[in-house]
Design a protein around this motif. Sequence first.
Motif, PDB file in Angstrom:
ATOM      1  N   VAL A   1      36.847 -32.811  14.695  1.00  0.00           N
ATOM      2  CA  VAL A   1      36.139 -33.632  15.672  1.00  0.00           C
ATOM      3  C   VAL A   1      34.746 -33.998  15.174  1.00  0.00           C
ATOM      4  CG1 VAL A   1      35.182 -33.677  18.014  1.00  0.00           C
ATOM      5  CG2 VAL A   1      37.450 -32.698  17.608  1.00  0.00           C
ATOM      6  N   SER A   2      34.107 -33.086  14.493  1.00  0.00           N
ATOM      7  CA  SER A   2      32.750 -33.344  14.005  1.00  0.00           C
ATOM      8  C   SER A   2      32.704 -34.454  12.967  1.00  0.00           C
ATOM      9  CB  SER A   2      32.148 -32.059  13.420  1.00  0.00           C
ATOM     10  OG  SER A   2      32.850 -31.668  12.238  1.00  0.00           O
ATOM     11  N   HIS A   3      33.843 -34.692  12.276  1.00  0.00           N
ATOM     12  CA  HIS A   3      33.906 -35.747  11.273  1.00  0.00           C
ATOM     13  C   HIS A   3      34.317 -37.097  11.860  1.00  0.00           C
ATOM     14  CE1 HIS A   3      33.907 -32.288   8.489  1.00  0.00           C
ATOM     15  NE2 HIS A   3      33.375 -33.138   7.627  1.00  0.00           N
ATOM     16  N   MET A   4      34.644 -37.120  13.142  1.00  0.00           N
ATOM     17  CA  MET A   4      35.005 -38.380  13.793  1.00  0.00           C
ATOM     18  C   MET A   4      33.749 -39.093  14.271  1.00  0.00           C
ATOM     19  SD  MET A   4      38.274 -37.577  16.250  1.00  0.00           S
ATOM     20  CE  MET A   4      39.817 -36.912  15.623  1.00  0.00           C
ATOM     21  N   SER A   5      33.786 -40.417  14.188  1.00  0.00           N
ATOM     22  CA  SER A   5      32.690 -41.179  14.790  1.00  0.00           C
ATOM     23  C   SER A   5      32.850 -41.162  16.307  1.00  0.00           C
ATOM     24  CB  SER A   5      32.705 -42.626  14.283  1.00  0.00           C
ATOM     25  OG  SER A   5      33.822 -43.327  14.806  1.00  0.00           O
ATOM     26  N   THR A   6      31.775 -41.342  17.012  1.00  0.00           N
ATOM     27  CA  THR A   6      31.804 -41.308  18.476  1.00  0.00           C
ATOM     28  C   THR A   6      32.733 -42.371  19.035  1.00  0.00           C
ATOM     29  OG1 THR A   6      29.521 -40.504  18.510  1.00  0.00           O
ATOM     30  CG2 THR A   6      30.392 -41.441  20.548  1.00  0.00           C
ATOM     31  N   ASN A   7      32.711 -43.560  18.444  1.00  0.00           N
ATOM     32  CA  ASN A   7      33.551 -44.658  18.931  1.00  0.00           C
ATOM     33  C   ASN A   7      35.039 -44.345  18.774  1.00  0.00           C
ATOM     34  OD1 ASN A   7      31.314 -46.170  19.636  1.00  0.00           O
ATOM     35  ND2 ASN A   7      31.241 -47.275  17.683  1.00  0.00           N
TER      36      ASN A   7
ATOM     37  N   TYR B   1      29.109 -30.043  22.386  1.00  0.00           N
ATOM     38  CA  TYR B   1      30.353 -30.493  22.995  1.00  0.00           C
ATOM     39  C   TYR B   1      30.040 -31.465  24.137  1.00  0.00           C
ATOM     40  CZ  TYR B   1      32.871 -26.715  20.591  1.00  0.00           C
ATOM     41  OH  TYR B   1      33.424 -25.888  19.645  1.00  0.00           O
ATOM     42  N   THR B   2      30.320 -32.740  23.906  1.00  0.00           N
ATOM     43  CA  THR B   2      30.175 -33.729  24.970  1.00  0.00           C
ATOM     44  C   THR B   2      31.435 -33.733  25.836  1.00  0.00           C
ATOM     45  OG1 THR B   2      31.133 -35.505  23.644  1.00  0.00           O
ATOM     46  CG2 THR B   2      28.736 -35.149  23.461  1.00  0.00           C
ATOM     47  N   PHE B   3      31.427 -34.526  26.895  1.00  0.00           N
ATOM     48  CA  PHE B   3      32.590 -34.620  27.774  1.00  0.00           C
ATOM     49  C   PHE B   3      33.805 -35.135  27.005  1.00  0.00           C
ATOM     50  CE2 PHE B   3      35.169 -37.006  30.914  1.00  0.00           C
ATOM     51  CZ  PHE B   3      35.524 -35.942  31.738  1.00  0.00           C
ATOM     52  N   SER B   4      33.604 -36.107  26.130  1.00  0.00           N
ATOM     53  CA  SER B   4      34.715 -36.656  25.331  1.00  0.00           C
ATOM     54  C   SER B   4      35.276 -35.612  24.384  1.00  0.00           C
ATOM     55  CB  SER B   4      34.242 -37.886  24.546  1.00  0.00           C
ATOM     56  OG  SER B   4      33.893 -38.940  25.413  1.00  0.00           O
TER      57      SER B   4
END
Length: 286
Positions: free
Chosen positions: A137-143, A3-6
Motif C-alpha cells: 500500500v505504501s508504494h501505491m499512489s493515492t489516486n 493509515y488514512t480512511f482509504s
Amino acid sequence: MVYTFSVWLFFFYFYCFLGWVWETCYVSVLKAKWVNRGFMRGPFLPIYGSGAIVVLVFTLPFRDTAWLVFVFGMVSATVLEYFTGAAMEHMFHVRYWDYSNQRLNLNGHICVTSSLAWGVFSVVLTLYGHTPVERLVSHMSTNVLEVIVFVLTVYISIDMAESIREAINLKEVLLSLEENNEDFRRLQKHIEVVSAFYGGELKERSEAGLRKINSALESGKEMYDRLGENSRNSRAAFMEKVNSKRTKKEYGRMHSLLKRNPHAVSRMHEEAFLRFMELAEKDIQE
C-alpha cells in the motif's frame, strides 16, 4: 506509515478476499468438492475483513510483544464473532456458522477452538503477514489506491445488498413454512382433545354425552378438512411460485446462499429449515 480512511478500507477488502481464499479452500477440501464459501456471492468474507481490522486496531500498539498480540487479538476477534453471529441470527433467523457441536461454546456463536485460532491468526497477521501488505500500500499512489477502493466499494455494496435480500427472503419462507407446520400441530392437539373427550363421554352413555361427542367430532372433521385444503393450497402455491421463471430464480439464489454456507442451521425454525432444504433439493434443481 499513516493509515488514512482509504488505507483502512483497502486493508478490509484485502483481508475479506484472503479470508475467502482460506475458507473456500478449507471447506472444499473437507467436502471433497468446490464450495464458494461465504455470505456474499463474490470472493469476499466480511467477517475475516472485520476481524483483521479489529485485530490490527487492538494489536498494532503491541507489535513487538507476541503474547500480548495473541491475547488482545483473540479477545477482540472473539467478541466481534459473537456479536456478529448473534446479530445475523436475530435479523435472518439463520446461523451461518454454528459451534454448538464444539466443546466449550457460547450459544453456538463462539467456542474455545475458534478463539484460539483467532489468537494464532492475530500473531501471524500482526507480526508477519501485515508487513508486506502495508509495504504494498505504501508504494501505491493515492489516486490509484482511491480508485481501487472506490471500485471495490461499489462492487461489494451491490453484492452485500443482494445477499441481504436473499437472506431476508429466506427468513420469510421459513416463517411461512413454520406457520403451516403450526396449523398441523394445532390440528393434532385438537384431535387428541376430541379423542380424550370422546373416551370420557362414552362411559357416560347419556344422550347429552352423545350429542357432545357428535358435535366435537363434526368440529374436528371440519377443521381437518379446512387445514388439509389449506395445506394443499399452500403446497400448490409454493410449487407454482417455484416453477415460475422469476421466482424459481429467487428460490435458487436462496438455496445457493445455503450451499455457500453448508454448516448453516436455523435454531428458530428447525423443521421449516429442513423442509425448505428438501423442497429445494427436489424441486428447484429439476
